[in-house]
Design an enzyme around this catalytic site. Sequence first.
Site, PDB file in Angstrom:
ATOM      1  N   ASP A 231     -11.274   2.733   4.046  1.00 40.72           N
ATOM      2  CA  ASP A 231     -11.602   1.303   3.929  1.00 40.72           C
ATOM      3  C   ASP A 231     -13.111   1.093   3.816  1.00 40.72           C
ATOM      4  O   ASP A 231     -13.553  -0.010   3.482  1.00 40.72           O
ATOM      5  CB  ASP A 231     -11.083   0.551   5.158  1.00 40.72           C
ATOM      6  CG  ASP A 231      -9.877  -0.313   4.831  1.00 40.72           C
ATOM      7  OD1 ASP A 231      -9.696  -0.649   3.649  1.00 40.72           O
ATOM      8  OD2 ASP A 231      -9.125  -0.667   5.759  1.00 40.72           O
TER       9      ASP A 231
ATOM     10  N   LYS B 249       0.843  -1.205   0.000  1.00 38.33           N
ATOM     11  CA  LYS B 249       0.000   0.000   0.000  1.00 38.33           C
ATOM     12  C   LYS B 249       0.877   1.255   0.000  1.00 38.33           C
ATOM     13  O   LYS B 249       0.605   2.213  -0.727  1.00 38.33           O
ATOM     14  CB  LYS B 249      -0.936  -0.010   1.222  1.00 38.33           C
ATOM     15  CG  LYS B 249      -2.048  -1.027   1.088  1.00 38.33           C
ATOM     16  CD  LYS B 249      -2.825  -1.242   2.378  1.00 38.33           C
ATOM     17  CE  LYS B 249      -3.785  -2.423   2.224  1.00 38.33           C
ATOM     18  NZ  LYS B 249      -4.443  -2.814   3.464  1.00 38.33           N
TER      19      LYS B 249
ATOM     20  N   GLN C 283      -4.833  -1.365   9.612  1.00 44.77           N
ATOM     21  CA  GLN C 283      -4.614  -2.696   9.036  1.00 44.77           C
ATOM     22  C   GLN C 283      -5.156  -3.760   9.986  1.00 44.77           C
ATOM     23  O   GLN C 283      -4.786  -3.809  11.158  1.00 44.77           O
ATOM     24  CB  GLN C 283      -3.107  -2.900   8.778  1.00 44.77           C
ATOM     25  CG  GLN C 283      -2.767  -4.215   8.100  1.00 44.77           C
ATOM     26  CD  GLN C 283      -3.347  -4.343   6.683  1.00 44.77           C
ATOM     27  OE1 GLN C 283      -3.289  -3.424   5.895  1.00 44.77           O
ATOM     28  NE2 GLN C 283      -3.921  -5.502   6.389  1.00 44.77           N
TER      29      GLN C 283
END
Length: 286
Positions: free
Chosen positions: A119, A52, A96
């Site tokens: 997200d 990422k 994460q």
Amino acid sequence: MIILDGKATAAAIRAELGEEVKTLVSKTGRAPGLAVILVGEDPASQVYVRNKEKACQGAGFLSETFRLPAAVGQAELETLIDRLNARDDVDGILLQLPLPHGLDSQRCLERIAPDKDVDGFHPVNMGKLTLGLPGLRPCTPAGVMVLLQRYGLSPNGKKAVVVGRSNIVGKPMMLLLAEKGANANATVTVCHSGTPDLGAVCREADFLVLAMGRPRSITGDMVKEGAVVVDVGINRTETGLCGDADYASVSERASAITPVPGGIGPMTIAQLLANTVQAYKAHCGL
Ligand code: NAP
């Protein structure tokens, strides 16, 4: 049979976003900022976060990773999220997952400001998705929709089956496929571990999306001739990474299939960048 090349499609999307960012930076004077929080030492998470970071830098974003020890307390983690919520140069915050034991991931996700929730997991964004309102969409299912679009494969009027009902893949996937619109509009069935005859349901699908996390468990005999198969599963086996589909037998029946790796994984990262640009534009009033 078409192989839906997520790697190449994601690279094209990242390049397009990089060009768009250049133009936007010349107007706003600042690049999109993504903050990634990584807690603990989980090896797979470390790889995902590195990928990422690389993708963000490649597209001209400012990416900052906060690495915290597994022993970090819930309060300390939430304080970091609060700080990032308050920073004007941070457009997106990504926590994460999974978090180490002892930390409440749902509480942390709900702490992220919904307009920085790139997200798309915050209840506000999940609620907007359910209501059909604009908002930040979960990256993996949104990436599936974009890949289908780029290949001109519309589920409009078709029968779609999603195997898996998790909050991060299966549930939002079902909603996106069923949304009203020319590139969605499918009639959707969702399967889970309580589905008695999985093969019979899968065989009805024109579009079959697999998100179970069960290596090679969907075989060719469970797939309709000519179906489009999207394999979201990423399973680590002794012989390497594989999906939820038994690729050899499924690809004999499918008209199109995503490989693992090189399918939905890279599309998820491309969508994360797209969501960050969306959040950045909203913050800049563009
Ligand atoms: P998850 O939370 O474990 O959910 C799995 C879902 O599959 C559950 O709804 C479960 O049913 C269902 N399931 C499990 N075994 C089944 C069976 N035998 N028959 C029917 N349904 C079954 O997993 P997830 O987070 O959604 O992830 C799914 C897979 O996608 C994993 O391999 C993960 O690594 C991968 N993934 C990939 C990406 C990417 O970027 N490509 C992103 C996220 C996840 P119940 O609800 O009844 O338990």
